[in-house]
Design a protein around this motif. Structure first.
Motif, PDB file in Angstrom:
ATOM      1  N   ILE A  16       0.838  -1.204   0.000  1.00 10.13           N
ATOM      2  CA  ILE A  16       0.000   0.000   0.000  1.00 10.13           C
ATOM      3  C   ILE A  16       0.876   1.258   0.000  1.00 10.13           C
ATOM      4  O   ILE A  16       0.650   2.181  -0.787  1.00 10.13           O
ATOM      5  N   ALA A  17       1.902   1.291   0.869  1.00  9.57           N
ATOM      6  CA  ALA A  17       2.763   2.476   0.915  1.00  9.57           C
ATOM      7  C   ALA A  17       3.474   2.685  -0.419  1.00  9.57           C
ATOM      8  O   ALA A  17       3.568   3.822  -0.916  1.00  9.57           O
ATOM      9  N   ALA A  37      10.786   1.740   7.194  1.00  9.63           N
ATOM     10  CA  ALA A  37      10.307   0.391   7.495  1.00  9.63           C
ATOM     11  C   ALA A  37      11.189  -0.165   8.593  1.00  9.63           C
ATOM     12  O   ALA A  37      12.360   0.230   8.718  1.00  9.63           O
ATOM     13  N   PRO A  74       0.686  -3.490   9.393  1.00 11.22           N
ATOM     14  CA  PRO A  74      -0.474  -4.329   9.708  1.00 11.22           C
ATOM     15  C   PRO A  74      -1.303  -3.733  10.851  1.00 11.22           C
ATOM     16  O   PRO A  74      -0.742  -3.050  11.733  1.00 11.22           O
ATOM     17  N   VAL A  81       3.313   1.573  16.733  1.00  9.60           N
ATOM     18  CA  VAL A  81       3.960   2.552  15.840  1.00  9.60           C
ATOM     19  C   VAL A  81       3.524   3.978  16.216  1.00  9.60           C
ATOM     20  O   VAL A  81       4.343   4.903  16.247  1.00  9.60           O
ATOM     21  N   HIS A 123      -9.076   4.198   4.690  1.00 11.28           N
ATOM     22  CA  HIS A 123      -8.921   2.833   4.164  1.00 11.28           C
ATOM     23  C   HIS A 123      -9.162   2.832   2.658  1.00 11.28           C
ATOM     24  O   HIS A 123     -10.306   2.970   2.214  1.00 11.28           O
ATOM     25  N   GLY A 127      -6.207  -3.560  -3.430  1.00 14.75           N
ATOM     26  CA  GLY A 127      -5.071  -4.370  -3.000  1.00 14.75           C
ATOM     27  C   GLY A 127      -4.836  -5.500  -3.976  1.00 14.75           C
ATOM     28  O   GLY A 127      -5.577  -5.657  -4.954  1.00 14.75           O
ATOM     29  N   THR A 128      -3.796  -6.231  -3.731  1.00 11.01           N
ATOM     30  CA  THR A 128      -3.530  -7.452  -4.490  1.00 11.01           C
ATOM     31  C   THR A 128      -3.089  -8.485  -3.460  1.00 11.01           C
ATOM     32  O   THR A 128      -2.967  -8.172  -2.268  1.00 11.01           O
TER      33      THR A 128
HETATM   34  P1  NAP Z   1       2.848  -5.336   3.398  1.00 10.98           P
HETATM   35  O1  NAP Z   1       3.098  -5.233   1.943  1.00 10.98           O
HETATM   36  O2  NAP Z   1       2.967  -6.683   4.054  1.00 10.98           O
HETATM   37  O3  NAP Z   1       3.826  -4.307   4.172  1.00 10.98           O
HETATM   38  C1  NAP Z   1       3.736  -4.155   5.560  1.00 10.98           C
HETATM   39  C2  NAP Z   1       4.793  -3.181   6.064  1.00 10.98           C
HETATM   40  O4  NAP Z   1       4.597  -3.055   7.472  1.00 10.98           O
HETATM   41  C3  NAP Z   1       6.227  -3.632   5.844  1.00 10.98           C
HETATM   42  O5  NAP Z   1       7.025  -2.525   5.503  1.00 10.98           O
HETATM   43  C4  NAP Z   1       6.642  -4.178   7.220  1.00 10.98           C
HETATM   44  O6  NAP Z   1       7.991  -3.924   7.526  1.00 10.98           O
HETATM   45  C5  NAP Z   1       5.808  -3.352   8.168  1.00 10.98           C
HETATM   46  N1  NAP Z   1       5.503  -4.105   9.392  1.00 10.98           N
HETATM   47  C6  NAP Z   1       5.016  -5.362   9.493  1.00 10.98           C
HETATM   48  N2  NAP Z   1       4.830  -5.699  10.776  1.00 10.98           N
HETATM   49  C7  NAP Z   1       5.234  -4.627  11.509  1.00 10.98           C
HETATM   50  C8  NAP Z   1       5.309  -4.368  12.901  1.00 10.98           C
HETATM   51  N3  NAP Z   1       4.926  -5.284  13.810  1.00 10.98           N
HETATM   52  N4  NAP Z   1       5.790  -3.161  13.302  1.00 10.98           N
HETATM   53  C9  NAP Z   1       6.182  -2.242  12.393  1.00 10.98           C
HETATM   54  N5  NAP Z   1       6.126  -2.427  11.053  1.00 10.98           N
HETATM   55  C10 NAP Z   1       5.666  -3.609  10.629  1.00 10.98           C
HETATM   56  O7  NAP Z   1       1.408  -4.795   3.811  1.00 10.98           O
HETATM   57  P2  NAP Z   1       0.317  -3.949   2.965  1.00 10.98           P
HETATM   58  O8  NAP Z   1      -0.449  -4.876   2.105  1.00 10.98           O
HETATM   59  O9  NAP Z   1       0.960  -2.751   2.394  1.00 10.98           O
HETATM   60  O10 NAP Z   1      -0.682  -3.545   4.159  1.00 10.98           O
HETATM   61  C11 NAP Z   1      -0.432  -2.432   4.985  1.00 10.98           C
HETATM   62  C12 NAP Z   1      -1.742  -1.985   5.625  1.00 10.98           C
HETATM   63  O11 NAP Z   1      -2.676  -1.706   4.580  1.00 10.98           O
HETATM   64  C13 NAP Z   1      -2.401  -3.022   6.533  1.00 10.98           C
HETATM   65  O12 NAP Z   1      -2.897  -2.379   7.679  1.00 10.98           O
HETATM   66  C14 NAP Z   1      -3.545  -3.555   5.701  1.00 10.98           C
HETATM   67  O13 NAP Z   1      -4.650  -3.948   6.524  1.00 10.98           O
HETATM   68  C15 NAP Z   1      -3.894  -2.362   4.833  1.00 10.98           C
HETATM   69  N6  NAP Z   1      -4.494  -2.665   3.514  1.00 10.98           N
HETATM   70  C16 NAP Z   1      -4.009  -3.706   2.788  1.00 10.98           C
HETATM   71  C17 NAP Z   1      -4.601  -4.006   1.563  1.00 10.98           C
HETATM   72  C18 NAP Z   1      -4.102  -5.177   0.726  1.00 10.98           C
HETATM   73  O14 NAP Z   1      -4.840  -5.715  -0.087  1.00 10.98           O
HETATM   74  N7  NAP Z   1      -2.859  -5.587   0.877  1.00 10.98           N
HETATM   75  C19 NAP Z   1      -5.643  -3.210   1.074  1.00 10.98           C
HETATM   76  C20 NAP Z   1      -6.067  -2.112   1.820  1.00 10.98           C
HETATM   77  C21 NAP Z   1      -5.486  -1.856   3.060  1.00 10.98           C
HETATM   78  P3  NAP Z   1       9.179  -4.880   7.042  1.00 10.98           P
HETATM   79  O15 NAP Z   1       9.096  -4.925   5.551  1.00 10.98           O
HETATM   80  O16 NAP Z   1      10.398  -4.185   7.524  1.00 10.98           O
HETATM   81  O17 NAP Z   1       8.920  -6.212   7.657  1.00 10.98           O
END
Ligand code: NAP
Length: 306
Positions: A16-17, A37, A74, A81, A123, A127-128
């Protein structure tokens, strides 16, 4: 497009970021985007691929002087955080997040933030099944919804700026109450994911019986389930743990309907099955007419990821 925030900080550099960053750059929506990160590996990857104007080695460097800080970690990690960044936030800054659950995030994050910042949970509904810093792309949010969940009393200009950012990123933006958000998402996203996880688990059990036939003859319906069930385990564990009540409510209703369909199959009640499937087919047409999907046989996904 005009710059909305001089300085944006993205905390967590996953799907997402990274998609936000590429879309912000595409739209020229921020002067500078900093990123952080927790792992050195993710920060190194981000630097190698040019993700963020500046990748910081500490979270305080990333957030200080930021006009907007977006938590992209997450759901279960949001509170910790928020506690880390709170002392370094600039007066008048906005803090937002992208978590898939809203009530729990508000309860985790809100108490840590100083009164001098505006907290506007958000929100984006896009996503994928991929995760990590290399999985993002600028088009992810195009024509998708982004829901803002501001608390009463949040300054209107702060809400307006965040809305402008998400619109510039490509989203259609609406405001919603947190509890309503969590119920809607339980129906549209969280329960369907759990059902997909279950179906793939059942098929995996079956595979042990029938050798590799489940994979070999995998039809489109099952393939779609496997795509959903490949989603990030940490993210989805946190979604279910933090949106417990709404998900259990929807799963209860789902189970009742499933029993009714099961009975119709057992008793040969074709009318019940036909009427049910006619109703669900109309819902699919409604989604296409609302522009939220295409009627291409692959559900238009080929168009979503370049
Ligand atoms: P992601 O690709 O798995 O990336 C998660 C990031 O969070 C990584 O940079 C990771 O750091 C960091 N992280 C993980 N656990 C952590 C912790 N305990 N403390 C601090 N940092 C932590 O996730 P994403 O899909 O971008 O999702 C991020 C957010 O967006 C979530 O809240 C999710 O619910 C929301 N979201 C996701 C989607 C989707 O489809 N994926 C859609 C809408 C919203 P490292 O890389 O250093 O481990």
């Amino acid at each position: 497009m005009a710059v909305v925030y001089k300085r944006v900080a993205l905390i967590g550099l996953g799907l997402i970021a990274s998609s936000m960053f590429w879309a912000i750059k595409r739209g020229g929506l921020a002067g500078t985007v900093t990123g952080y990160a927790r792992s050195a590996e993710t920060r190194d990857t981000a630097r190698q691929i040019g993700l963020c104007d500046q990748v910081c080695d500490t979270i305080n460097d990333a957030v200080q002087d930021a006009d907007l800080v977006v938590l992209c970690v997450p759901v279960g990690a949001m509170g910790a955080v928020a506690a880390q960044i709170a002392p370094y936030l600039k007066d008048g800054a906005t803090v937002s997040d992208v978590g898939s659950v809203k009530r729990d995030v508000i309860e985790q994050v809100g108490p840590h933030l100083p009164a001098s910042v505006a907290f506007i949970p958000a929100h984006p509904l896009a996503g994928t099944e991929h995760s990590g810093p290399t999985s993002g792309f600028a088009e992810l949010f195009d024509n998708r919804w982004c829901l803002l969940v501001p608390a009463d009393g949040t300054p209107a200009p702060a809400i307006a700026a965040l809305r402008t950012l998400w619109e510039g990123i490509g989203c259609n933006v609406e405001e919603m109450d947190a509890d309503h958000h969590d119920l809607v998402l339980a129906v549209t996203s969280h329960a369907p994911h759990l059902i997909a996880y279950t179906m793939v688990g059942v098929a995996d059990d079956l595979r042990r019986v029938t050798d590799s036939e489940v994979i070999k003859y995998s039809a489109a319906g099952f393939r779609d389930f496997t795509r959903i069930a490949a989603s990030d385990p940490t993210m989805w564990r946190d979604v279910f743990l933090t949106n417990k009540d709404a998900t259990l409510e929807i799963l209860g209703r789902f189970t009742e309907e499933l029993f009714a369909l099961q009975r119709a199959i057992r008793t040969g009640d074709g009318d019940h099955l036909h009427a049910y499937f006619t109703r669900t087919r109309a819902i699919r047409r409604g989604i296409i007419e609302a522009g939220q999907d295409t009627d291409a046989p692959d559900f238009g996904r080929a168009k979503l990821k370049p």
